[in-house]
Write an enzyme that holds these catalytic residues in place. Structure first.
Site, short mmCIF file in Angstrom:
data_model
loop_
_atom_site.label_atom_id
_atom_site.label_comp_id
_atom_site.label_asym_id
_atom_site.label_seq_id
_atom_site.Cartn_x
_atom_site.Cartn_y
_atom_site.Cartn_z
N ASP A 277 0.87 -1.17 0.00
CA ASP A 277 0.00 0.00 0.00
C ASP A 277 0.91 1.23 0.00
OD1 ASP A 277 -2.24 1.64 0.07
OD2 ASP A 277 -3.27 0.40 1.55
N TRP A 278 0.31 2.39 -0.14
CA TRP A 278 1.07 3.63 -0.30
C TRP A 278 2.07 3.80 0.86
CZ3 TRP A 278 0.25 7.57 -4.10
CH2 TRP A 278 0.99 8.73 -3.90
#
Length: 743
Positions: A277-278
């Site tokens: 994820d980011w």
């Protein structure tokens, strides 16, 4: 040779040919991957493991083969320009994957996923994702970060809006449908975008409903509740996974070898790739799991995360880790091999460009019609006293509320590319159906969070002139979604106060709620004669709502998540354990009924709250219709089953009302005695049926005995012999049941 034998032989030959073709294609792709991999430098391999945020300034890195994917670029001209650099100016000509969060629509926005789940219609859900893929791919997007299939039992968590609710089976079915819709019949079709099952795993169990928070999930519950939807996504052919932000029992998902090496690769044989994820590798420093970016890169790569999103811990540290002997080049080769395989499957090497000259028509009429049907089937009728709804077209309506004419807000969370100019609001929808002269509008509140009463006067004046009040409230889109958890999940602002004032006019009041989560509307719904839960319904929400209010459509949605009476009951879900002292409606004691100085034993000693009981406001699977359905004559094809048998459960369902309608028939099972304690009910099958007025049908639902398996005390997946109870009905409180045994 008779026709039957000939048919069987031909089928076997055809299957063999198809398998042979598939195997040859896989072999061909495998050979291409190995040939390309053998030519790559370490820097070029690391490049395939890096996804950067879009915009400009990446040309040189792409030219040097140092970027594998770009997200958040939706300009077809720029995408083609970047692909041209990658293919024609880099040494090996490896194309980029262009990614974007396309969650519940692109330009044509469908209901939020939680709303779509309320349709209990996998075919419709798949169609919505196919339309989203067709629109998004026309701009060059070929990868989406959906479906989000986290089991969500806490309405405080903002990202419940993105989920399919609390149930593993419903989420598995709908998640698989989403994967198929996004990816289409072939990954190398120009209208297909690869799906990404997220967030693995347990993100929906964030402590306190606070986004990004830690999770404490026992290994058995992880396997029985939180992982099944991800396995269903693998079975549906999903090609990518996303690691979750949260830690599980102290181990961040991004560095969790158990999840991605043991379960995903070794047990499920997944051969696509995993993206972080980011910035989640970097965030492991904040978790206190690693000391610095170098260690973050090492732990994420060893865990099986192939590609890093946004941050550069891989790009900055892999080479040093290999040189220091901390990381084996074979691990990097395998990570890159997985990424390249998917790129070949997508046909990017042969067809990397988007056709700029073909101006794509967004929001085609058939797309809008599908969005309207999805919105219609997602809306749940929760209350309808004295048949307040549907309304006669002769009625004069006072349309009031902060969500009644909010084109943007009704689209919901994660609509980066949604076009609010296409939105049909409730005001527009009701005017189209009832006529402009029959609909008086006064918002009463400028937004859902308004805390003053300046708009009350006009709203009350309009209400007094009307035959019926339709109040459209809820929460703006920004109040749910990522990073938007709420501790108090009542209607925000002064909506409750305005509703109470409107009720004083004596006019019938229809409450419509547009929200990204179940709100605690129990107290205020007492002031309403009818309640429709519309979620954030997307582009065509107002048109769908108008059809339901007018009776042009019969509501059929069912809740995919339990509605608590008040926030203190959370977490609350239907498939809970029984406990040693289960609560009982006949004996639970209310707080204000307890005598003063009563001895402790007077409270009943059962599992409930003395102020809120143990029942929800509305149970999982609940939803009313303008007609009524009666269930009878439940039966099974036999009483005792072997472990490989198929259970066939039959039920009679009759439409006993005065109009045609759809019913979602639900089958639940309970394992009465287990090696470990088992839930009181588990959804195992469902089917949407349509019945005309007075029509009766006998429906058979099937269930594989192997689907009764659970993780036992030895952490083995087993179906235990014993007795089971089986219910069929219209929600999780179904009472019509029968029994069977597994030998």
């Amino acid at each position: 040779m008779n026709k039957l034998i000939l048919s069987v032989v031909l089928s076997i030959v055809l299957m063999a040919c198809q398998n042979s073709t598939h195997n040859k294609q896989a072999d061909s792709i495998g050979q291409k991957v190995e040939k390309l991999l053998s030519q790559m430098t370490l820097e070029e391999k690391i490049g395939q493991m890096w996804q950067v945020n879009g915009g400009y300034g990446h040309d040189d890195n792409i030219r040097q083969g140092k970027i594998g994917s770009i997200l958040n670029d939706v300009d077809p001209q720029n995408i083609n320009r970047l692909q041209k650099i990658a293919l024609e100016e880099s040494r090996l000509g490896i194309p980029l994957i262009i990614a974007r969060d396309v969650i519940h629509g692109f330009k044509t926005v469908f209901p939020i996923p939680l709303g779509q789940a309320a349709s209990w219609n996998p075919e419709l859900v798949e169609q919505g994702c196919r339309i989203a893929a067709q629109e998004a791919s026309s701009t060059g997007i070929r990868w989406t970060f959906a479906p989000m299939i986290d089991i969500s039992r806490d309405a405080r968590w903002g990202r419940i809006a993105e989920s399919c609710g609390e149930d593993p089976y419903l989420t598995s079915v709908l998640g698989a449908a989403m994967v198929k819709g996004f990816q289409g019949d072939s990954l190398n079709s120009e209208t297909s975008i690869i799906a990404c099952a997220k967030h693995m795993a347990g993100y929906g169990a964030a402590e306190g409903g606070r986004d990004y928070n830690t999770t404490l999930i026992p290994p058995r519950e992880l396997r029985d509740v939180y992982l099944p939807p991800f396995k269903a996504a693998v079975d549906a052919g999903v090609r990518t996974f996303m690691a979750a932000f949260n830690d599980i029992d102290g181990v961040p998902a991004t560095g969790n070898e158990f999840l991605f090496r043991q379960v995903l690769r070794n047990e499920w044989h997944f051969d696509g790739f995993v993206v972080s994820d980011w910035a989640s590798p970097w965030e492991m420093i904040n978790h206190g799991f690693v000391a610095d970016e170098k260690e973050a890169a090492l732990r994420a790569i060893k865990a099986g995360v192939n590609m890093e999103m946004a941050t550069s811990t891989y790009n900055d540290n892999i080479k040093v880790l290999i040189e220091e002997g901390l990381l084996d080049i074979k691990i990097i080769d395998q990570a890159v091999r997985d990424v390249l395989r998917v790129k070949f499957e997508m046909g990017l090497f042969d067809n990397p460009y988007v056709a700029e000259e073909n101006q794509y028509q967004f929001a085609k009429p058939k797309y809008l019609e599908a969005a309207k049907l999805a919105a219609t089937q997602s809306m749940v009728l929760l209350k309808n006293d004295k048949n307040t709804l549907p309304l006669s077209l002769s009625k004069k309506i006072a349309l009031i509320g902060p969500m009644a004419n909010q084109a943007y807000e009704q689209l919901g969370t994660w609509i980066f590319d949604g076009d609010s100019t296409l939105t049909v609001t409730p005001l527009k929808g009701l005017q189209d159906v009832f006529g402009k002269d029959k609909v008086m509008f006064a918002e009463g509140m400028a937004i859902s969070r308004t805390r003053h009463q300046k708009g009350y006067r006009k709203a009350i004046e309009q209400a007094k002139k009307s035959d019926v009040i339709v109040f459209v409230g809820g929460e703006e889109s920004i109040l749910s979604g990522e990073a938007h958890s709420r501790a108090n999940i009542d209607l925000p602002g002064v909506q409750n106060d305005l509703i109470k004032e409107l009720k004083k006019t004596g006019k019938p009041l229809v409450l419509v709620v547009m929200a990204g989560r179940p709100l605690t509307i129990g107290a205020i719904s007492e002031y309403a004669d009818a309640v429709i839960y519309a979620w954030h319904p997307g582009t065509m929400g107002g048109a769908a709502l108008a059809d339901i209010i007018a009776g042009n459509a019969n509501p059929s949605g069912k809740l995919p998540v339990t509605f608590p009476k008040e926030v203190g009951q959370i977490p609350m879900h239907y498939n809970h354990k029984n406990t040693g002292r289960p609560a009982n409606l006949d004996t639970w004691t209310q707080m204000y009924d307890i005598p003063v100085k009563a001895p402790q034993t007077s409270l009943g000693n059962e599992s409930h709250y003395i102020d809120a009981g143990f029942e929800p406001l509305y149970p999982f699977g609940y939803g009313l219709s303008y007609t009524s359905f009666v269930y009878s004559d439940i039966s099974l094809d036999k009483e005792i089953y072997a472990k490989d048998d198929i259970i066939a459960a039959s039920i009679k369902v009759k439409n006993t009302g005065e109009m045609a309608g759809d019913e979602i028939v639900q089958l639940y099972v309970r394992d009465l005695v287990g090696n470990v304690s088992r839930p009181v009910k588990e959804l195992k099958a469902f089917k949407r049926i349509s019945l005309n007025e007075g029509e009766e049908t006998t429906l058979t639902l099937t269930l594989d005995v192997n689907d009764l398996a659970f993780t036992n005390v030895a952490m083995e997946r087993v179906v235990e012999p014993g007795q089971f109870e089986l219910w069929i009905g219209g929600d999780s409180n179904a009472t019509l049941s029968t029994f069977f045994s597994v030998k």
